[in-house]
Design a protein around this motif. Structure first.
Motif, PDB file in Angstrom:
ATOM      1  N   GLU A 126     -10.863  -5.913   1.300  1.00 36.87           N
ATOM      2  CA  GLU A 126      -9.270  -6.342   1.020  1.00 36.87           C
ATOM      3  C   GLU A 126      -8.423  -4.968   0.888  1.00 36.87           C
ATOM      4  O   GLU A 126      -9.141  -4.437   1.787  1.00 36.87           O
ATOM      5  CB  GLU A 126      -9.688  -5.868  -0.730  1.00 36.87           C
ATOM      6  N   ALA A 127      -7.547  -5.338   0.739  1.00 33.20           N
ATOM      7  CA  ALA A 127      -6.322  -4.961   1.167  1.00 33.20           C
ATOM      8  C   ALA A 127      -5.773  -3.785   0.773  1.00 33.20           C
ATOM      9  O   ALA A 127      -5.372  -3.167   1.488  1.00 33.20           O
ATOM     10  CB  ALA A 127      -5.177  -5.527   0.426  1.00 33.20           C
ATOM     11  N   ALA A 128      -6.245  -3.562   0.081  1.00 36.46           N
ATOM     12  CA  ALA A 128      -6.926  -1.918  -1.002  1.00 36.46           C
ATOM     13  C   ALA A 128      -7.339  -0.744  -0.252  1.00 36.46           C
ATOM     14  O   ALA A 128      -7.577   0.209   0.373  1.00 36.46           O
ATOM     15  CB  ALA A 128      -6.958  -1.930  -2.462  1.00 36.46           C
ATOM     16  N   ASP A 129      -8.446  -1.585   0.848  1.00 37.96           N
ATOM     17  CA  ASP A 129      -9.615  -0.632   1.466  1.00 37.96           C
ATOM     18  C   ASP A 129      -8.920  -0.546   3.045  1.00 37.96           C
ATOM     19  O   ASP A 129      -9.557   0.075   3.679  1.00 37.96           O
ATOM     20  CB  ASP A 129     -10.535  -1.393   1.841  1.00 37.96           C
TER      21      ASP A 129
ATOM     22  N   ASP B  58      -3.859   1.020  11.448  1.00 36.50           N
ATOM     23  CA  ASP B  58      -4.415   0.344  10.228  1.00 36.50           C
ATOM     24  C   ASP B  58      -3.423  -1.404  10.369  1.00 36.50           C
ATOM     25  O   ASP B  58      -3.871  -1.860   9.573  1.00 36.50           O
ATOM     26  CB  ASP B  58      -3.381   1.582   8.655  1.00 36.50           C
TER      27      ASP B  58
ATOM     28  N   SER C 198     -17.721   4.068  -5.416  1.00 39.24           N
ATOM     29  CA  SER C 198     -16.458   3.899  -5.227  1.00 39.24           C
ATOM     30  C   SER C 198     -16.175   4.438  -3.681  1.00 39.24           C
ATOM     31  O   SER C 198     -14.769   4.471  -3.745  1.00 39.24           O
ATOM     32  CB  SER C 198     -15.365   4.281  -6.162  1.00 39.24           C
TER      33      SER C 198
END
Ligand SMILES: CC(C)(COP(=O)(O)OP(=O)(O)OC[C@H]1O[C@@H](n2cnc3c(N)ncnc32)[C@H](O)[C@@H]1OP(=O)(O)O)[C@@H](O)C(=O)NCCC(=O)NCCS
Length: 159
Positions: free
Chosen positions: A16-19, A41, A58
């Motif tokens: 996901e984008a947050a990863d 990135d 997490s």
């Protein structure tokens, strides 16, 4: 493969984008030592749909990407397992997941360029001459800084 965690403790899922930052940090921990090709990135974010990750408590402890080429060829790219979590089966889980995904996408061959051919051999891949993979060599490798001195081993699995 020792100390494999119970399946319910793990989450193997699409990235996901947050990863992006965590994937970048994980890949950099190996690319800084020359074990993997570096990826920015921005490059990871642009190609995020190629990536899957393993999350444990997490924390992203592993990642891998499936890149597509012409002629039903796929590549396992950017496979990395956090150094504190190696030899627990996570790398194998990631590759087995990509093998299944590659089959579902109708690919006929899955390759990798690696310094760990024995790891891939245990998953059914065989070492092949790079010249048998012109889609990769002349499509991508030719632009790589290692092109003239590439010491990575090509491995291939027929799906
Ligand atoms: C290679 C890597 C992904 C393996 O991940 P892992 O989670 O430790 O692998 P697994 O626990 O699933 O190991 C499965 C088997 O492969 C073996 N293995 C693991 N890493 C290996 C390596 N670098 N070389 C040879 N064999 C290896 C394990 O001993 C195990 O063998 P066993 O089943 O007989 O016990 C991990 O060490 C890594 O991130 N390396 C740096 C980046 C890299 O080389 N990526 C591959 C480039 S495409």
């Amino acid at each position: 493969m020792n100390n494999l965690r119970p399946a319910q403790a793990l989450n193997l899922r699409p990235a996901e984008a947050a990863d992006v930052a965590a994937i970048h940090t994980l890949l950099k921990s190996y690319s800084d030592r020359g074990n993997l090709l570096p990826r920015t990135d921005k490059d990871i974010a642009t190609n995020l749909t190629d990536f899957c990750v393993i999350v444990l408590s997490s924390q992203i402890v592993g990642c891998a990407a499936l890149e597509l080429f012409p002629n039903q060829l796929g590549e396992v790219r950017s496979l990395a397992v956090d150094k504190d979590h190696t030899n627990a089966g996570f790398g194998s889980l990631l590759v087995q997941h990509l093998i299944e995904e590659a089959r579902q996408r109708g690919l006929s061959r899955l390759m990798a360029l690696t310094y760990a051919p024995e790891f891939f051999h245990k998953l059914g891949f065989r070492t092949v001459p790079k010249a048998t993979l012109p889609e990769k060599v002349w499509g991508i490798c030719v632009r790589c800084y290692k092109f003239y001195n590439c010491d990575e081993i090509a491995v291939l699995l027929y799906l």
